[in-house]
Design a protein around this motif. Structure first.
Motif, PDB file in Angstrom:
ATOM      1  N   TYR A 218      20.197   1.336  20.193  1.00 49.15           N
ATOM      2  CA  TYR A 218      21.297   1.434  19.591  1.00 49.15           C
ATOM      3  C   TYR A 218      22.371   1.667  20.487  1.00 49.15           C
ATOM      4  O   TYR A 218      23.656   1.361  20.224  1.00 49.15           O
ATOM      5  N   ALA A 219      22.298   2.649  21.357  1.00 46.99           N
ATOM      6  CA  ALA A 219      23.328   3.262  22.257  1.00 46.99           C
ATOM      7  C   ALA A 219      23.829   2.141  23.077  1.00 46.99           C
ATOM      8  O   ALA A 219      24.904   1.957  23.516  1.00 46.99           O
ATOM      9  N   ARG A 220      22.706   1.536  23.663  1.00 46.22           N
ATOM     10  CA  ARG A 220      22.932   0.247  24.516  1.00 46.22           C
ATOM     11  C   ARG A 220      24.169  -0.724  23.939  1.00 46.22           C
ATOM     12  O   ARG A 220      24.953  -1.352  24.504  1.00 46.22           O
ATOM     13  N   VAL A 221      23.719  -1.254  22.695  1.00 45.40           N
ATOM     14  CA  VAL A 221      24.638  -2.057  22.053  1.00 45.40           C
ATOM     15  C   VAL A 221      25.800  -1.666  21.745  1.00 45.40           C
ATOM     16  O   VAL A 221      26.861  -2.276  21.726  1.00 45.40           O
ATOM     17  N   TRP A 222      25.803  -0.316  21.308  1.00 47.79           N
ATOM     18  CA  TRP A 222      27.333   0.399  21.169  1.00 47.79           C
ATOM     19  C   TRP A 222      28.186   0.324  22.224  1.00 47.79           C
ATOM     20  O   TRP A 222      29.404   0.019  22.325  1.00 47.79           O
ATOM     21  N   ARG A 223      27.369   0.648  23.370  1.00 44.31           N
ATOM     22  CA  ARG A 223      28.242   0.702  24.686  1.00 44.31           C
ATOM     23  C   ARG A 223      28.954  -0.692  25.081  1.00 44.31           C
ATOM     24  O   ARG A 223      29.972  -0.862  25.391  1.00 44.31           O
ATOM     25  N   TRP A 224      27.996  -1.721  24.865  1.00 45.69           N
ATOM     26  CA  TRP A 224      28.613  -3.089  24.867  1.00 45.69           C
ATOM     27  C   TRP A 224      29.781  -3.414  23.907  1.00 45.69           C
ATOM     28  O   TRP A 224      30.721  -3.901  24.387  1.00 45.69           O
ATOM     29  N   PHE A 225      29.379  -3.005  22.724  1.00 52.46           N
ATOM     30  CA  PHE A 225      30.790  -3.046  21.746  1.00 52.46           C
ATOM     31  C   PHE A 225      31.985  -2.482  22.008  1.00 52.46           C
ATOM     32  O   PHE A 225      32.855  -3.196  22.174  1.00 52.46           O
ATOM     33  N   THR A 226      32.016  -1.169  22.324  1.00 52.14           N
ATOM     34  CA  THR A 226      33.028  -0.694  22.842  1.00 52.14           C
ATOM     35  C   THR A 226      33.706  -1.079  24.128  1.00 52.14           C
ATOM     36  O   THR A 226      34.870  -1.153  24.458  1.00 52.14           O
ATOM     37  N   GLN A 227      32.925  -1.697  25.159  1.00 49.08           N
ATOM     38  CA  GLN A 227      33.376  -2.456  26.329  1.00 49.08           C
ATOM     39  C   GLN A 227      34.155  -3.774  25.873  1.00 49.08           C
ATOM     40  O   GLN A 227      35.181  -4.152  26.169  1.00 49.08           O
ATOM     41  N   ALA A 228      33.534  -4.585  24.906  1.00 47.53           N
ATOM     42  CA  ALA A 228      33.742  -5.758  24.596  1.00 47.53           C
ATOM     43  C   ALA A 228      35.150  -5.833  23.610  1.00 47.53           C
ATOM     44  O   ALA A 228      35.853  -6.736  24.061  1.00 47.53           O
ATOM     45  N   ILE A 229      35.280  -4.786  22.879  1.00 47.86           N
ATOM     46  CA  ILE A 229      36.482  -4.664  22.162  1.00 47.86           C
ATOM     47  C   ILE A 229      37.836  -4.884  23.020  1.00 47.86           C
ATOM     48  O   ILE A 229      38.803  -5.255  22.515  1.00 47.86           O
ATOM     49  N   GLU A 230      37.587  -4.123  24.070  1.00 53.82           N
ATOM     50  CA  GLU A 230      38.910  -4.241  25.036  1.00 53.82           C
ATOM     51  C   GLU A 230      39.337  -5.645  25.703  1.00 53.82           C
ATOM     52  O   GLU A 230      40.314  -5.691  26.095  1.00 53.82           O
ATOM     53  N   THR A 231      38.411  -6.481  25.507  1.00 49.16           N
ATOM     54  CA  THR A 231      38.626  -7.862  25.984  1.00 49.16           C
ATOM     55  C   THR A 231      39.518  -8.578  24.738  1.00 49.16           C
ATOM     56  O   THR A 231      39.912  -9.687  25.438  1.00 49.16           O
TER      57      THR A 231
END
Length: 918
Positions: A218-231
Motif C-alpha cells: 500500500y505504501a508503494r502505491v501511495w508514494r506513486w499517487f502523491t508523486q503523480a498528483i503533482e503532474t
C-alpha cells in the motif's frame, strides 16, 4: 472573440459535493499505507469521525479519521475550495473569528467527507446516504457493518485482503450460483493501473499473509499517487470541473485494485475507485434534488437518516447510445480507397469523440462534473442526474439539439439517442424482498433497458417531423468523395492533379487519422467561439466541425505544446484528454497509465512504418487503387514514410513467406476479425449475486478494459501488423494479414480466459472473413457481420467462423495444429497442392454421408486409392510407402476428415493459402 458558453451556476458547488463524496474513503488507502500511523492528530480525529464501541472500548472504521488527515495532506494540490468560495460547504474564513482554528467547521468539505460513519448535518447525511446506496446496503445491514471489525469474508484483514475479481464469481443459478468467498482463487495485484495489472492472479501469488508486507505494498502505491498528483497542471486548478476530470483518472490509476469494503465479513469485490465514483455521482444528484426542492435543513437530514424518503424518485438515470456505428464507420465513396486506413481509424475515434462530447454536453447543461457519468464505453454512457423539472427540460432540449446536429451533419446515417428513467434510493438496494423475486436494482436495470429500447424506435422523432427533415441537402458540389451519401461542400485538387469533392465531416476524419499516427496524443475540448484563443501551431490541429457547441483540437505532448493555461483562464478549455496508447518502451506492460491529464481509452493500435523499415523486393504487391493489377512498384512513392500508417495493401502482403527458391509464397489477402462477448446482457442481469450500483459500474469498466487497455498493448508488441478499426465495450473489429489474424484469435482467447479468471461461462465469439485489400469496405463489414452471426447461432456460442465453417473456440488450436501437420507433410513428402485441394471433395462426401447419402460412404476407399497412387509416384521403397500410407490415412482421413468433418476445411484452406504460388 466570442465569449464561451456560460457555465451552469451550480456546476462548481455540485463538483464540490461530488469531490467530498469522492474522497470520503481516501482514508482507507492512507490508513493501510500507514501514512498517519504516528500523527498526533489521529486520536482527535478518531473521536470526531469513527464510531466508538463502549463495550469493547474500541473505534471501528478508523479510516474515517484518516480521511480528514489525507485531505489536509493533499490540500496544496487541490483547487482552492477550503479558503475560497466553498458553497454549499462552510469555508475556513467564514468562522467569524480572526484566527483560523485547527478544528474544522461542522459543515466544511473535510467534515462532510470524513463524517460518513457518524453524520449529523444535512450535507454529511447526503454523502453518508450516497455511500450506503452505492453499496446497496439496507439500513440493518449498514448498522451491522458500522459496528463491525475490519475482516473480510475471505478471512483476511483490511491490510492483507486483495480485490476479488467479479469475473470469477459470475455463475447463473443454473450453474450453482456464485461460489463461497473462501473458494475464490483469484485476486488483483495491488499496483497502479497498467496493462498487466488489470489481470487477476492467484491469491497465493499476490495476497500477503503478513501485515508488514501488505502495508508496504500500500505504501508503494501511495508514494506513486502523491508523486503523480503533482503532474496535474497547476494552471488547470482554476477550473474545478476540468481539474476534477484529471484527478478522476489519477484515482483510477491508484485505486482500481484497492478493495473498498473490508469490514462486516464482506467480500472485497468492488474497487475503491468504482465505489468512490458511484458515491460521488449519487451525492451530486441527491444534493441537487434537495437544493432544487429547498429541502436542506435538519428535517431533510432526519428523513435521510431514517430513510423515510427512500421511495422518493430523486434520481434521474440518463442513458446515451450512439446508433448506426457500423454504417457510419464503413461508409464508402468514389475516393474511399485513397485514404482508407486514415478514414477507418479516424471514423472510429470520431464515434468515441461524438459520445464523449455528447456526454460532456449533457453534464455541462445539467451542471454536473465528469464523475456523474458512471458508465462510458463502446458508444454508450450513463449519467446520474437529479430528477427535477429543470433537468428534464434541459434533457428534452439536448435531445432535439443532438437530433438536429446529426440531421445536418450526418443526414440521419448515425445519431445519439437519449433516454432517462427516474429512480429512488430504494431502487439501488441489492436485496430482494423474497428469494423468488428480483432485487430492486435488477428491476431498475430492466426499466433502463426498456427505456433505451423505446428511444431506438423513435430516432430523430420522424413520426412528428416527417421525412422532409432531410430534403434540403445541397449537392451542388456533388457527393463527398469519401462518403458518397453526404453532400460535399467544396472541391479540392490533390497532389497529382486529382480533384475531389468532400464535406467537413470527412475531412475531419482524415485529420483525426493523421493525428493519431503523428504524435498528437492529447485532445482539447474548447467552447465553440473560443477557438481563436488557440495559437496557430504545427503542433495543434483544430478540427473544422463544431460538435454540440464545442470545437476539438489535437495537440502533441505537454513538453511540446505546454499546458494551455491561457485557455483555462479564459474559460475556453472545458476538457483536456490524454488518449495515448501505453508507452512504446513498456515491454512488460508495467508503466502506470497516467500522465497528468484525464485519460480516455478510446484509441486503438494501428500499424505504422518503422524508422528503418526495409522493403524486400517482390513482397509488396500494390492493388493500384482497386484494379487488382498486382503491381510491385519500387519507387519511393509506393511506400509510406517512417511514422505513417501502413496501407491495407501492405498489410495484405505481410504474411507472404520466402520458399527455398527465394520466391514469395502465399495469398495476398486481409482478414477482417469481428467479435463480441457472448450473452453479456444476461451476464449483467443474472450473473452477479446481490448486484449493487458500484458493482455494476465496476463490471462494466472491467469488461471494457480488456479491449480498450490490454488489447492495444498486446497488438503493438505481438501483432504489430494488425489494424484496429474499433475495440471497446465488449466488441472489436480488427484487420490484418490473414494468417496473423488466425494466430491472434488464439492468443486473444488465451489472454481473455486469463482475464476472466478462467470462468468457462464468459467467452466471446468471432467471425473471420478473408478478402482482397481492394474489396469495398461496406462488403467487408457485412461479410464479417454475417460470419459473426453464424458463430452466434452455434449452440453455446463460444465459436469461431472461418472459411465459412463454424467451430468451438476450444477446437481452434487443434485446427491450427492440423494445418501445421499438413505443412510438415508437404516438406517431408512433397505433398502436391492438387492432392490437398482434392481432399475438399472428400470432406464434402463425409458430410453427405452424415446426411444419409449411402453412396458417399465410399469416401475412405477413394481417399486410400488416391493416396496409394500419390505414393507410388513419390516413394519408391515399398515399406516406406506402406508407412506413409498409414500416416496419411491416420492424420488426414481419421484425425482430420472423420473427426472434424466440415471443420477440416479450415486447415485445408489455410495450407492452400500459405503455399499458393504467384
Amino acid at each position: 472573440m466570442n465569449k464561451p458558453m456560460a457555465a451552469h451556476p451550480l456546476l462548481d458547488p455540485t463538483t464540490r459535493v461530488a469531490l467530498a463524496a469522492y474522497l470520503h474513503d481516501i482514508g482507507k488507502f492512507a490508513e493501510r499505507a500507514g501514512v498517519f500511523a504516528d500523527d498526533p492528530r489521529l486520536e482527535v480525529n478518531l473521536q470526531l469521525y469513527s464510531p466508538y464501541h463502549a463495550a469493547g472500548k474500541w473505534f471501528s472504521h478508523r479510516h474515517a479519521a484518516h480521511t480528514a488527515l489525507a485531505i489536509d495532506l493533499l490540500e496544496r494540490h487541490l483547487p482552492d475550495m477550503l479558503l475560497a468560495d466553498s458553497y454549499p460547504f462552510v469555508g475556513r474564513q467564514k468562522r467569524g473569528d480572526a484566527a483560523l482554528s485547527e478544528v474544522e467547521p461542522t459543515d466544511s468539505l473535510v467534515n462532510a467527507a470524513a463524517a460518513h460513519h457518524r453524520p449529523t448535518t444535512f450535507l454529511q447525511w447526503i454523502i453518508a446516504t450516497a455511500d450506503r446506496v452505492a453499496s446497496g446496503f439496507e439500513r440493518e445491514e449498514f448498522d451491522q457493518y458500522n459496528a463491525s471489525r475490519d475482516e473480510t469474508e475471505t478471512g483476511k484483514n483490511h491490510y492483507q485482503a486483495r480485490l476479488l475479481t467479479l469475473f470469477e464469481q459470475i455463475r447463473p443459478e443454473a450453474q450453482g450460483g456464485a461460489p463461497g468467498a473462501r473458494a475464490l482463487q483469484w485476486r488483483y495485484p495491488l499496483e497502479p493501473l497498467t496493462p498487466e495489472a488489470i489481470f487477476p492472479k492467484l491469491a497465493k501469488d499476490c495476497e500477503p499473509s503478513a501485515d508488514g508486507v501488505a502495508r508496504e505494498q500500500y505504501a508503494r502505491v501511495w508514494r506513486w499517487f502523491t508523486q503523480a498528483i503533482e503532474t496535474i497542471p497547476r494552471s488547470h486548478r482554476a477550473q474545478l470541473a476540468l481539474w476534477f476530470d484529471h484527478f478522476d483518472s489519477l484515482w483510477l490509476a491508484a485505486a482500481h485494485a484497492i478493495p473498498s469494503a473490508t469490514a462486516f465479513n464482506v467480500r472485497p469485490e468492488v474497487s475503491l475507485y468504482d465505489h468512490s465514483r458511484t458515491t460521488a455521482a449519487l451525492a451530486a444528484a441527491l444534493w441537487r434534488w434537495h437544493e432544487a426542492h429547498q429541502q436542506t435543513d435538519e428535517r431533510a437530514a432526519q428523513r435521510l437518516r431514517d430513510r423515510s424518503d427512500f421511495d422518493e424518485p430523486k434520481l434521474l438515470l440518463v442513458q446515451g447510445d450512439f446508433f448506426g456505428i457500423q454504417d457510419f464507420i464503413f461508409a464508402a465513396g468514389g475516393q474511399t480507397r485513397r485514404q482508407i486506413a486514415k478514414l477507418l481509424r479516424g471514423r472510429s475515434l470520431q464515434v468515441s469523440l461524438f459520445t464523449e462530447v455528447a456526454a460532456l454536453h449533457v453534464l455541462e447543461a445539467l451542471g454536473l462534473p465528469s464523475t456523474s457519468m458512471v458508465i462510458n464505453a463502446a458508444g454508450k454512457f450513463l449519467i446520474v442526474a437529479p430528477n427535477t423539472a429543470d433537468t428534464r427540460e434541459a434533457l428534452n432540449r439536448i435531445r432535439v439539439e443532438l437530433n438536429r446536429w446529426f440531421e445536418q451533419q450526418a443526414y440521419g446515417l448515425a445519431g445519439i439517442g437519449l433516454a432517462w428513467e427516474p429512480a429512488a434510493c430504494r431502487d439501488l438496494l441489492r436485496k430482494a424482498q423474497s428469494p423468488d423475486e428480483p432485487t430492486p436494482f435488477t428491476r431498475m436495470l430492466e426499466r433502463l433497458h426498456a427505456s433505451l429500447e423505446r428511444e431506438k424506435y423513435r430516432r430523430f422523432d420522424l413520426a412528428q417531423q416527417g421525412a422532409q427533415v432531410f430534403s434540403d441537402a445541397d449537392y451542388s458540389h456533388g457527393p463527398c468523395g469519401w462518403n458518397g451519401r453526404l453532400p460535399a461542400d467544396r472541391t479540392d485538387t490533390l497532389p497529382g492533379g486529382v480533384e475531389i469533392a468532400s464535406c467537413a465531416l470527412s475531412r475531419d476524419q482524415i485529420a483525426i487519422g493523421e493525428a493519431i499516427v503523428k504524435g498528437y496524443d492529447r485532445l482539447l475540448v474548447l467552447a465553440d467561439g473560443m477557438q481563436d484563443a488557440l495559437q496557430a501551431s504545427a503542433d495543434v490541429r483544430l478540427l473544422e466541425t463544431e460538435l454540440f457547441g464545442y470545437r476539438l483540437a489535437f495537440t502533441r505532448a505537454q513538453d511540446v505544446t505546454g499546458q494551455f493555461g491561457n485557455l483555462v483562464g479564459q474559460g475556453a478549455l472545458r476538457r483536456c484528454w490524454d488518449y495515448s496508447l501505453p508507452a512504446a518502451d513498456d515491454k512488460g506492460g508495467t508503466q502506470p497509465l497516467f500522465g497528468g491529464y484525464a485519460r480516455r481509452f478510446v484509441s486503438g493500435y494501428v500499424p505504422r512504418v518503422g524508422p528503418d523499415e526495409q522493403w524486400p523486393a517482390g513482397k509488396y504487391r500494390f492493388d493500384g487503387g482497386g484494379r487488382g493489377d498486382g503491381d510491385d512498384r519500387r519507387d519511393d512513392d509506393a511506400f509510406p514514410k517512417p511514422g505513417e500508417l501502413r496501407t491495407l495493401d501492405m498489410l495484405a502482403c505481410e504474411d507472404l513467406a520466402l520458399d527455398a527458391d527465394g520466391q514469395w509464397k502465399g495469398v495476398v489477402a486481409l482478414a477482417a476479425l469481428k467479435g463480441d462477448i457472448d450473452d453479456l446482457g444476461e451476464i449483467f442481469r443474472v450473473g452477479l449475486a446481490q448486484p449493487s450500483f458500484a458493482k455494476w459500474a465496476s463490471l462494466s469498466r472491467q469488461v471494457n478494459a480488456y479491449f480498450a487497455i490490454y488489447l492495444p498493448w498486446m497488438l503493438a508488441r505481438e501483432f504489430p501488423h494488425v489494424y484496429t478499426v474499433f475495440a471497446g465495450g465488449d466488441d472489436f473489429f480488427l484487420l490484418g494479414p490473414w494468417q496473423t489474424i488466425q494466430r491472434l484469435v488464439q492468443r486473444m482467447r488465451e489472454t481473455f480466459t486469463q482475464y476472466v479468471a478462467h470462468n468457462p461461462g464468459i467467452h466471446f465469439s468471432v467471425g473471420i472473413v478473408n478478402i482482397k485489400p481492394g474489396a469495398p469496405i461496406q462488403t467487408l463489414a457485412e461479410s464479417a457481420e454475417e460470419a459473426l452471426a453464424q458463430s452466434k447461432r452455434r449452440d453455446g456460442k463460444d465459436a469461431i467462423t472461418c472459411f465459412g465453417e463454424t467451430v468451438g473456440n476450444r477446437d481452434w488450436p487443434l485446427l491450427q495444429d492440423m494445418a501445421a501437420k499438413l505443412d510438415e507433410l508437404r516438406a517431408e513428402l512433397g505433398l502436391p497442392t492438387a492432392y490437398v485441394y482434392g481432399l475438399l471433395s472428400f470432406v464434402d462426401m463425409a458430410e453427405a454421408q452424415d446426411k444419409g447419402d449411402v453412396k458417399a460412404a465410399i469416401w475412405r476407399a477413394r481417399l486410400a486409392y488416391r493416396t496409394r497412387r500419390l505414393l507410388q509416384r513419390e516413394v519408391k521403397d515399398e515399406a516406406a510407402r506402406r508407412a506413409w500410407q498409414n500416416t496419411l490415412m491416420q492424420q488426414i482421413a481419421e484425425d482430420g476428415i472423420a473427426r472434424l468433418r466440415g471443420a477440416y476445411r479450415i486447415p485445408l484452406f489455410t495450407h492452400l493459402y500459405r503455399h499458393r504460388e504467384h
